[in-house]
Design a protein around this motif. Structure first.
Motif, PDB file in Angstrom:
ATOM      1  N   UNK A  94       7.969  14.365 -23.435  1.00 48.33           N
ATOM      2  CA  UNK A  94       7.142  15.179 -22.516  1.00 48.33           C
ATOM      3  C   UNK A  94       5.747  14.577 -22.388  1.00 48.33           C
ATOM      4  N   UNK A  95       5.177  14.180 -23.531  1.00 53.02           N
ATOM      5  CA  UNK A  95       3.807  13.673 -23.527  1.00 53.02           C
ATOM      6  C   UNK A  95       3.735  12.309 -22.845  1.00 53.02           C
ATOM      7  N   UNK A  96       4.790  11.496 -23.059  1.00 59.93           N
ATOM      8  CA  UNK A  96       4.736  10.148 -22.488  1.00 59.93           C
ATOM      9  C   UNK A  96       4.878  10.164 -20.965  1.00 59.93           C
ATOM     10  N   UNK A  97       5.372  11.289 -20.422  1.00 55.92           N
ATOM     11  CA  UNK A  97       5.492  11.388 -18.953  1.00 55.92           C
ATOM     12  C   UNK A  97       4.127  11.327 -18.270  1.00 55.92           C
ATOM     13  N   UNK A  98       3.091  11.668 -19.031  1.00 57.17           N
ATOM     14  CA  UNK A  98       1.735  11.635 -18.463  1.00 57.17           C
ATOM     15  C   UNK A  98       1.420  10.238 -17.927  1.00 57.17           C
ATOM     16  N   UNK A  99       1.957   9.207 -18.605  1.00 59.82           N
ATOM     17  CA  UNK A  99       1.695   7.824 -18.179  1.00 59.82           C
ATOM     18  C   UNK A  99       2.128   7.618 -16.731  1.00 59.82           C
ATOM     19  N   UNK A 100       3.264   8.210 -16.349  1.00 61.59           N
ATOM     20  CA  UNK A 100       3.757   8.030 -14.990  1.00 61.59           C
ATOM     21  C   UNK A 100       2.816   8.701 -13.984  1.00 61.59           C
ATOM     22  N   UNK A 101       2.346   9.893 -14.316  1.00 62.92           N
ATOM     23  CA  UNK A 101       1.437  10.593 -13.403  1.00 62.92           C
ATOM     24  C   UNK A 101       0.103   9.855 -13.288  1.00 62.92           C
ATOM     25  N   UNK A 102      -0.371   9.309 -14.433  1.00 61.30           N
ATOM     26  CA  UNK A 102      -1.652   8.584 -14.399  1.00 61.30           C
ATOM     27  C   UNK A 102      -1.531   7.356 -13.505  1.00 61.30           C
ATOM     28  N   UNK A 103      -0.405   6.635 -13.647  1.00 58.42           N
ATOM     29  CA  UNK A 103      -0.211   5.423 -12.847  1.00 58.42           C
ATOM     30  C   UNK A 103      -0.160   5.774 -11.360  1.00 58.42           C
ATOM     31  N   UNK A 104       0.612   6.802 -11.036  1.00 57.38           N
ATOM     32  CA  UNK A 104       0.741   7.220  -9.641  1.00 57.38           C
ATOM     33  C   UNK A 104      -0.611   7.664  -9.088  1.00 57.38           C
ATOM     34  N   UNK A 105      -1.371   8.406  -9.898  1.00 59.65           N
ATOM     35  CA  UNK A 105      -2.686   8.890  -9.450  1.00 59.65           C
ATOM     36  C   UNK A 105      -3.652   7.726  -9.278  1.00 59.65           C
ATOM     37  N   UNK A 106      -3.582   6.738 -10.191  1.00 56.36           N
ATOM     38  CA  UNK A 106      -4.480   5.583 -10.099  1.00 56.36           C
ATOM     39  C   UNK A 106      -4.220   4.821  -8.799  1.00 56.36           C
ATOM     40  N   UNK A 107      -2.952   4.730  -8.456  1.00 57.19           N
ATOM     41  CA  UNK A 107      -2.569   3.979  -7.257  1.00 57.19           C
ATOM     42  C   UNK A 107      -2.992   4.710  -5.979  1.00 57.19           C
ATOM     43  N   UNK A 108      -2.828   6.020  -5.961  1.00 55.74           N
ATOM     44  CA  UNK A 108      -3.035   6.771  -4.716  1.00 55.74           C
ATOM     45  C   UNK A 108      -4.403   7.436  -4.584  1.00 55.74           C
ATOM     46  N   UNK A 109      -5.018   7.785  -5.722  1.00 55.28           N
ATOM     47  CA  UNK A 109      -6.219   8.636  -5.619  1.00 55.28           C
ATOM     48  C   UNK A 109      -7.523   7.975  -6.047  1.00 55.28           C
ATOM     49  N   UNK A 110      -7.452   6.930  -6.854  1.00 53.27           N
ATOM     50  CA  UNK A 110      -8.686   6.346  -7.398  1.00 53.27           C
ATOM     51  C   UNK A 110      -9.261   5.366  -6.373  1.00 53.27           C
ATOM     52  N   UNK A 111      -9.969   5.872  -5.385  1.00 53.16           N
ATOM     53  CA  UNK A 111     -10.432   5.043  -4.272  1.00 53.16           C
ATOM     54  C   UNK A 111     -11.959   4.973  -4.242  1.00 53.16           C
ATOM     55  N   UNK A 112     -12.455   3.782  -3.796  1.00 57.58           N
ATOM     56  CA  UNK A 112     -13.914   3.599  -3.684  1.00 57.58           C
ATOM     57  C   UNK A 112     -14.346   4.108  -2.314  1.00 57.58           C
ATOM     58  N   UNK A 113     -14.760   5.360  -2.278  1.00 57.70           N
ATOM     59  CA  UNK A 113     -15.168   5.939  -0.997  1.00 57.70           C
ATOM     60  C   UNK A 113     -16.670   6.161  -0.928  1.00 57.70           C
ATOM     61  N   UNK A 161       0.815  -1.218   0.000  1.00 60.68           N
ATOM     62  CA  UNK A 161       0.000   0.000   0.000  1.00 60.68           C
ATOM     63  C   UNK A 161       0.844   1.262   0.000  1.00 60.68           C
ATOM     64  N   UNK A 162       2.074   1.119   0.422  1.00 54.55           N
ATOM     65  CA  UNK A 162       2.925   2.314   0.530  1.00 54.55           C
ATOM     66  C   UNK A 162       4.142   2.226  -0.385  1.00 54.55           C
ATOM     67  N   UNK A 163       3.914   1.732  -1.580  1.00 59.83           N
ATOM     68  CA  UNK A 163       5.025   1.605  -2.522  1.00 59.83           C
ATOM     69  C   UNK A 163       5.608   2.972  -2.880  1.00 59.83           C
ATOM     70  N   UNK A 164       6.928   3.022  -2.912  1.00 60.83           N
ATOM     71  CA  UNK A 164       7.588   4.240  -3.370  1.00 60.83           C
ATOM     72  C   UNK A 164       7.218   4.454  -4.834  1.00 60.83           C
ATOM     73  N   UNK A 169      -4.816  -2.469  -5.992  1.00 60.58           N
ATOM     74  CA  UNK A 169      -3.917  -2.447  -4.820  1.00 60.58           C
ATOM     75  C   UNK A 169      -4.216  -1.253  -3.922  1.00 60.58           C
ATOM     76  N   UNK A 170      -4.396  -0.106  -4.534  1.00 57.94           N
ATOM     77  CA  UNK A 170      -4.694   1.097  -3.758  1.00 57.94           C
ATOM     78  C   UNK A 170      -5.955   0.925  -2.936  1.00 57.94           C
ATOM     79  N   UNK A 171      -6.975   0.301  -3.516  1.00 56.87           N
ATOM     80  CA  UNK A 171      -8.243   0.130  -2.809  1.00 56.87           C
ATOM     81  C   UNK A 171      -8.163  -0.950  -1.732  1.00 56.87           C
TER      82      UNK A 171
END
Lengths: 325, 318
Positions: free
Chosen positions: B197-216, A13-16, A310-312
């Protein structure tokens, strides 16, 4: 302070984020070295586009509005290459220009040059400027230009001159074999838009009652093009990398076309349109950029889905631990 | 009798031979005149500037409004004469339209020049004053000048040199250092950096999917389920395998997926990813987008009217 070691799931859950990035790099680059021809079911709107392209009368000129630059090369270069391979294999003349971006002509010229080199290496005839295609470069104002094309295409392009390699001099574009028979934009075999921006909306607003429009666009623009397709204002769409691969797949196997190598089995059926069929592309490459990138795309999307899951899971475990304490 | 001179261009005050001295003179005078007008407008007080800007905005808008509402000629032949005044105005608007498009293209091109002027002014001033990050400004100016200069030299060689005219520069073996420099700067640097530059978006999307896309909430759950179905529908290989699995299951259960007797698809068709994704697209996504488009269209119409009539405070009335 607790001495208990975090479990595997808790650690996940806390992957770098650097680890996430490294996984993404590996997942997207390694499949680039694996060439696979995945079986697919092309989207209905891409089938409609392929059918249109394969049934353009050979004496008609295709208008090609190319509004993309290298930032969307992953998707639009594949669209452009597939489109040019189809037009060149069918010996259909085209006029190309951009109303979207000043860099676009430099980019589409490179694609035309590469496809010509590919044809030369395969022993096929190259497409020549003036005789087979005409390049009108860039028009900075999309609204005004498309409006002018809609009203009177001969006046809209009147100021554009193209080098005639037979005489070495610049001549009006409408004297070329490509445009000499064109009186209105309605004479176009098809008006193709390859885009990464909202120029598709401008084209539909100005041109949809005058000619047949079709679109190849990025995944981001795709959803906004679908209402036009549903309303019958554009005749076919290829969206994103899936659209590129769908096109290449149909170029290989045709549409509603019995494959003689597979006992006459139809590889790409078109449900509800059994009376319409299109041949595969018979010369030059079929599987190319789309085939090369599609496996990478699979891995990238799967990684995205795993990251969301994983995040969820982490969030639920955290809530469970909170309730327990 | 065939008019053999029909294709010969007729020259007048507005149309002069290409590359002639008269053409360059007229371009120079027009440029000076336009610079003078721009300088006057920039230095004029707001009370003078406002009516001038509004007048031109109104005239430009009025043309397109007239073009839209005025009856347009149908099946007009090149030598057709208008039958009455209404048709005459229709012909006139029709004839003027391409010229207005030319003017709008020229005006949009002037914006490019304005952008270059603005960029140079800001970054040269930074360099002269030795402000923070001025080395980046130096890199920017040098890059811009290099790619412009090399680009023009490459174009000149391709258009006017003997090798260029003979088409030899299409082949890399005949390239000169200038052509290689152009290739390196445009294809080697600019295009690759743009793509990176454009392909860097993939990294931000992945990071956002992991941290922000939550079922609340329920809404987030519906959103995530829809997103997952649509994402999976893009994966042709998986969709193909899944759909074939459904077809095999239907065959095993002796259920035809499309039943011609009752003329409707078998219910198992709904288990196909393409069916679920298609339903989401056609029934939910497209109508929602159409509604958004209607809203944007109405907003643009209202904003256009306000700008055209000079009612917008942030527009011509400033």
């Amino acid at each position: 302070m607790s001495d208990t070691k975090p479990t595997f799931l808790e650690r996940m859950q806390n992957l770098d984020r650097r680890i996430l990035y490294a996984i993404l790099v590996v997942f997207t680059t390694v499949p680039l070295f694996i060439k696979t021809d995945l079986p697919v079911e092309p989207d209905a709107y891409t089938k409609a586009l392929y059918y249109r392209l394969m049934t353009i009368p050979q004496d008609k000129t295709v208008f090609l509005q190319s509004d993309w630059t290298v930032s969307t090369r992953g998707e639009n270069a594949g669209h452009m290459e597939a489109l040019l391979r189809i037009l060149m294999s069918r010996k259909i003349k085209f006029v190309v220009y951009s109303v979207g971006d000043a860099q676009a002509p430099g980019v589409y010229r490179e694609v035309i040059r590469n496809i010509n080199l590919e044809r030369k290496e395969a022993g096929l005839t190259e497409y020549k400027t003036w005789d087979d295609y005409v390049d009108l470069a860039y028009f900075p104002n999309a609204e005004g230009t498309l409006n002018a094309i809609a009203f009177d295409v001969r006046k809209a392009f009147a100021s554009r001159r193209v080098k005639d390699p037979n005489t070495g001099s610049d001549r009006p574009a409408f004297e070329s074999p490509v445009l000499s028979k064109v009186q209105t934009v309605g004479d176009a075999g098809l008006y193709m838009i390859v885009t990464a921006s909202s120029t598709v909306d401008r084209a539909v607003e100005r041109l949809n009652e005058r000619t047949n429009l079709a679109v190849m666009c990025t995944g981001v623009i795709g959803p906004s093009a679908l209402p036009w397709y549903q309303a019958g204002q554009i005749k076919g769409v290829a969206i994103g990398l899936k659209g590129v691969y769908d096109m290449e797949y149909m170029m290989k196997y045709g549409l509603n076309h019995p494959d003689p190598n597979k006992n006459g089995r139809i590889e790409v059926p078109w449900a509800g349109k059994e009376d319409k069929s299109a041949e595969p592309v018979t010369e030059g490459k079929t599987f190319a950029r789309g085939s090369l990138y599609y496996l990478s795309f699979h891995f990238a999307i799967l990684l995205l889905i795993i990251a969301v899951i994983l995040g969820n899971v982490g969030m639920f475990l955290g809530r469970k631990a909170e309730r327990a304490s | 009798m065939i008019n053999l001179l029909a294709q010969v261009p007729t020259y007048n005050f507005w149309r002069v031979p290409p590359l002639s001295g008269e053409l360059w003179l007229k371009i120079g005078v027009t440029l000076l005149l336009c610079c003078g007008i721009v300088a006057f407008l920039m230095n004029a007080p707001t009370r003078v500037r406002r009516p001038v800007v509004w007048f031109f905005t109104f005239i430009a808008g009025a043309f397109y409004v007239a073009l839209w509402i005025w009856p347009q000629p149908v099946s007009r032949e090149p030598n057709t004469l208008p039958r009455d005044g209404i048709e005459g105005i229709g012909f006139l608007l029709n004839d003027i339209q391409p010229r207005v498009a030319d003017v709008s293209n020229i005006l949009t091109t002037i914006l490019l020049g304005l952008g270059i002027y603005s960029l140079l002014r800001i970054h040269l001033s930074k360099i002269v004053k030795r402000q923070a990050d001025s080395p980046f400004s130096i890199v920017l100016i040098v890059s811009m000048l290099a790619i412009t200069l090399v680009g023009y030299m490459d174009w000149y060689m391709r258009e006017f040199s003997v090798a260029g005219k003979e088409g030899k520069l299409q082949e890399m073996v005949n390239w000169t250092p200038i052509n290689f420099a152009q290739n390196l700067l445009f294809d080697g640097f600019l295009q690759q950096m743009d793509s990176a530059m454009f392909s860097m978006i993939a990294f931000f999307i992945l990071s956002a999917a992991y941290r922000a896309f939550r079922i609340r909430s329920v809404e987030a759950t519906v959103l995530m389920a829809s997103a997952l179905i649509l994402m999976i529908s893009l994966l042709g290989g998986i969709v193909f395998a899944w759909n074939h699995g459904v077809a095999n299951m239907a065959a095993g259960m002796h259920i035809p997926l499309a039943n011609p007797e009752i003329n409707e698809a078998g219910y198992l068709n709904n288990l196909k990813i393409t069916s679920a994704a298609g339903w989401l697209r056609n029934t939910l996504q497209v109508p929602a987008l159409r509604a958004v488009d209607f809203g944007i269209g109405l907003g643009a119409l209202a904003m256009g009217l306000r700008l055209w009539l000079g009612l917008e405070k942030g527009g011509v009335t400033v």
